[in-house]
Design a protein around this motif. Structure first.
Motif, PDB file in Angstrom:
ATOM      1  N   ASP A  14       0.863  -1.449   0.217  1.00 52.39           N
ATOM      2  CA  ASP A  14       0.024   0.059  -0.218  1.00 52.39           C
ATOM      3  C   ASP A  14       0.755   1.521   0.293  1.00 52.39           C
ATOM      4  OD1 ASP A  14      -1.680   2.287   1.000  1.00 52.39           O
ATOM      5  OD2 ASP A  14      -3.093   0.290   1.530  1.00 52.39           O
ATOM      6  N   ALA A  19      -2.449   2.692   6.179  1.00 51.86           N
ATOM      7  CA  ALA A  19      -2.857   2.367   5.534  1.00 51.86           C
ATOM      8  C   ALA A  19      -1.992   1.045   5.616  1.00 51.86           C
ATOM      9  CB  ALA A  19      -3.848   2.318   3.817  1.00 51.86           C
ATOM     10  N   LEU A  23      -2.565  -2.622   7.741  1.00 49.76           N
ATOM     11  CA  LEU A  23      -2.804  -3.870   7.446  1.00 49.76           C
ATOM     12  C   LEU A  23      -1.767  -4.632   7.969  1.00 49.76           C
ATOM     13  CD1 LEU A  23      -4.455  -5.769   5.302  1.00 49.76           C
ATOM     14  CD2 LEU A  23      -2.684  -4.525   3.737  1.00 49.76           C
ATOM     15  N   ASP A  60      -3.170  -3.180  -2.205  1.00 47.46           N
ATOM     16  CA  ASP A  60      -4.005  -2.014  -2.718  1.00 47.46           C
ATOM     17  C   ASP A  60      -3.838  -1.723  -3.993  1.00 47.46           C
ATOM     18  OD1 ASP A  60      -5.860   0.722  -2.238  1.00 47.46           O
ATOM     19  OD2 ASP A  60      -3.961   1.526  -2.405  1.00 47.46           O
ATOM     20  N   SER A  62      -5.442   1.417  -5.776  1.00 42.99           N
ATOM     21  CA  SER A  62      -5.217   2.587  -6.585  1.00 42.99           C
ATOM     22  C   SER A  62      -4.074   2.806  -5.994  1.00 42.99           C
ATOM     23  CB  SER A  62      -6.232   3.419  -5.687  1.00 42.99           C
ATOM     24  OG  SER A  62      -7.523   3.650  -6.265  1.00 42.99           O
ATOM     25  N   MET A  63      -3.172   2.897  -7.099  1.00 42.78           N
ATOM     26  CA  MET A  63      -1.584   3.293  -6.595  1.00 42.78           C
ATOM     27  C   MET A  63      -0.927   3.962  -7.433  1.00 42.78           C
ATOM     28  SD  MET A  63       0.127  -0.096  -4.443  1.00 42.78           S
ATOM     29  CE  MET A  63      -0.314  -1.051  -5.180  1.00 42.78           C
ATOM     30  N   ASP A  67      -0.959   0.103 -10.634  1.00 42.96           N
ATOM     31  CA  ASP A  67      -2.060   0.041  -9.696  1.00 42.96           C
ATOM     32  C   ASP A  67      -2.119  -1.254  -9.518  1.00 42.96           C
ATOM     33  OD1 ASP A  67      -3.133  -1.272 -11.781  1.00 42.96           O
ATOM     34  OD2 ASP A  67      -4.597   0.599 -11.971  1.00 42.96           O
ATOM     35  N   GLY A  68      -2.166  -1.622  -8.225  1.00 45.47           N
ATOM     36  CA  GLY A  68      -2.866  -2.695  -7.553  1.00 45.47           C
ATOM     37  C   GLY A  68      -2.952  -3.779  -9.463  1.00 45.47           C
ATOM     38  N   VAL A  87      -7.427  -5.506  -1.586  1.00 47.99           N
ATOM     39  CA  VAL A  87      -7.635  -4.154  -0.358  1.00 47.99           C
ATOM     40  C   VAL A  87      -7.438  -2.947  -0.830  1.00 47.99           C
ATOM     41  CG1 VAL A  87      -7.227  -4.054   2.402  1.00 47.99           C
ATOM     42  CG2 VAL A  87      -6.477  -5.553   1.650  1.00 47.99           C
ATOM     43  N   THR A  88      -9.055  -2.685  -0.722  1.00 52.03           N
ATOM     44  CA  THR A  88      -9.268  -1.311  -1.583  1.00 52.03           C
ATOM     45  C   THR A  88     -10.320  -0.426  -0.805  1.00 52.03           C
ATOM     46  OG1 THR A  88      -9.718  -0.424  -3.288  1.00 52.03           O
ATOM     47  CG2 THR A  88     -10.988  -2.275  -2.518  1.00 52.03           C
ATOM     48  N   ALA A  89      -9.970   1.167  -0.927  1.00 53.55           N
ATOM     49  CA  ALA A  89     -11.397   1.601   0.018  1.00 53.55           C
ATOM     50  C   ALA A  89     -12.539   1.498  -0.681  1.00 53.55           C
ATOM     51  CB  ALA A  89     -11.260   2.569  -0.026  1.00 53.55           C
ATOM     52  N   LYS A 108     -11.855  -1.440   2.763  1.00 47.85           N
ATOM     53  CA  LYS A 108     -11.383  -0.715   4.546  1.00 47.85           C
ATOM     54  C   LYS A 108     -12.015   0.369   4.772  1.00 47.85           C
ATOM     55  CE  LYS A 108      -6.532   0.381   1.530  1.00 47.85           C
ATOM     56  NZ  LYS A 108      -6.039   1.253   1.411  1.00 47.85           N
TER      57      LYS A 108
END
Length: 257
Positions: A14, A19, A23, A60, A62-63, A67-68, A87-89, A108
């Motif tokens: 992440d 966060a 985790l 995660d 959104s990076m 991205d993931g 694992v994401t929002a 999350k």
């Protein structure tokens, strides 16, 4: 990485420090985890995966940069890829995540009981898991689905579900106690439950064969009647459904002799 133990070797990824810390703490406290490593983004994660072997990667989505989802796609090309859990929002990438082979999709803030369920799935997907714990084991993990509502988690037993209705990235589980939403595409749930007496009889419906009381032909088409309502049967599935119901009836008859 924390000191290795007899449990799973896990990498948490992440780009948000707080966060990532949360985790990693949850993973270290979880039963069955032996070692936890962290990476602050996709590129550091790739470096760690090249240098070490992990059973699972908790990603995660959104990076920045890679991205993931893209990272998971790269991991899938490895000769022995780690099991992926997202694992994401946000819940907008669930279909894509499962399409990449992820075994779970956690929102999350992650609840300990959901993390525990995800780790159980991971353990049963490992190459060195017992032979009877791969597909059957995963099926048993999903024998009860955690349904969250109003800050509370209820566990809906598979045996209580008469039929399942697709609701986009969710499914609606129809039981005698009511209908319950669960975050999983119906195609994925059908894969897990098809060996447990369920059949996908329509693009949008999955039904428990034991729950079918009769088949009804109407002007609108064929329907499987359950005590909770009628479920439409697609033309392409009608013959197979009749065959499976007939075999089930014969098996019951033979068992009663």
């Amino acid at each position: 990485m924390t000191a290795p133990g007899p449990g799973l070797r896990v990498l948490a990824v992440d780009d948000a420090p707080s966060a990532l810390e949360d985790l990693a703490r949850l993973l270290r406290d979880a039963h069955g985890v032996g070692a936890v490593a962290v990476a602050t983004g996709p590129l550091p994660a790739l470096e760690r995966i090249r240098a070490e072997e992990f059973d699972a990667v908790f990603l995660d989505i959104s990076m920045p940069g890679l991205d993931g989802l893209e990272l998971a796609g790269l991991l899938g090309k490895l000769s022995r890829p780690p099991v992926v859990v997202f694992v994401t929002a946000h819940d907008t990438h669930a279909v894509a995540a499962y399409g990449l082979g992820a075994v779970d999709y956690l929102l999350k803030p992650v609840r300990p009981e959901r993390l525990s369920a995800a780790l159980s799935k991971v353990a049963r997907m490992l190459p060195d898991a017992p032979e009877n714990a791969t597909a059957p084991g995963l099926t048993e993990v999903l024998a009860a689905l955690p349904v969250e509502s109003g800050g509370r988690t209820r566990y809906i037993q598979r045996s209580a579900v008469q039929f399942v209705e697709a609701q986009g990235d969710y499914v609606r589980l129809h039981t005698s106690s009511g209908a319950h939403l669960y975050r999983m595409p119906i195609s994925r749930l059908a894969e897990y439950w098809e060996d447990s007496g369920f059949m996908r009889i329509h693009r949008g419906y999955l039904v428990a064969l034991d729950a079918i009381r009769e088949l009804r032909s109407e002007s609108a088409g064929l329907f499987a009647h359950t005590t909770l309502g009628d479920v439409p049967v697609s033309r392409r599935q009608a013959r197979e459904l009749r065959d499976r119901l007939l075999r089930a009836a014969r098996d019951r008859e033979a068992g009663s002799r």
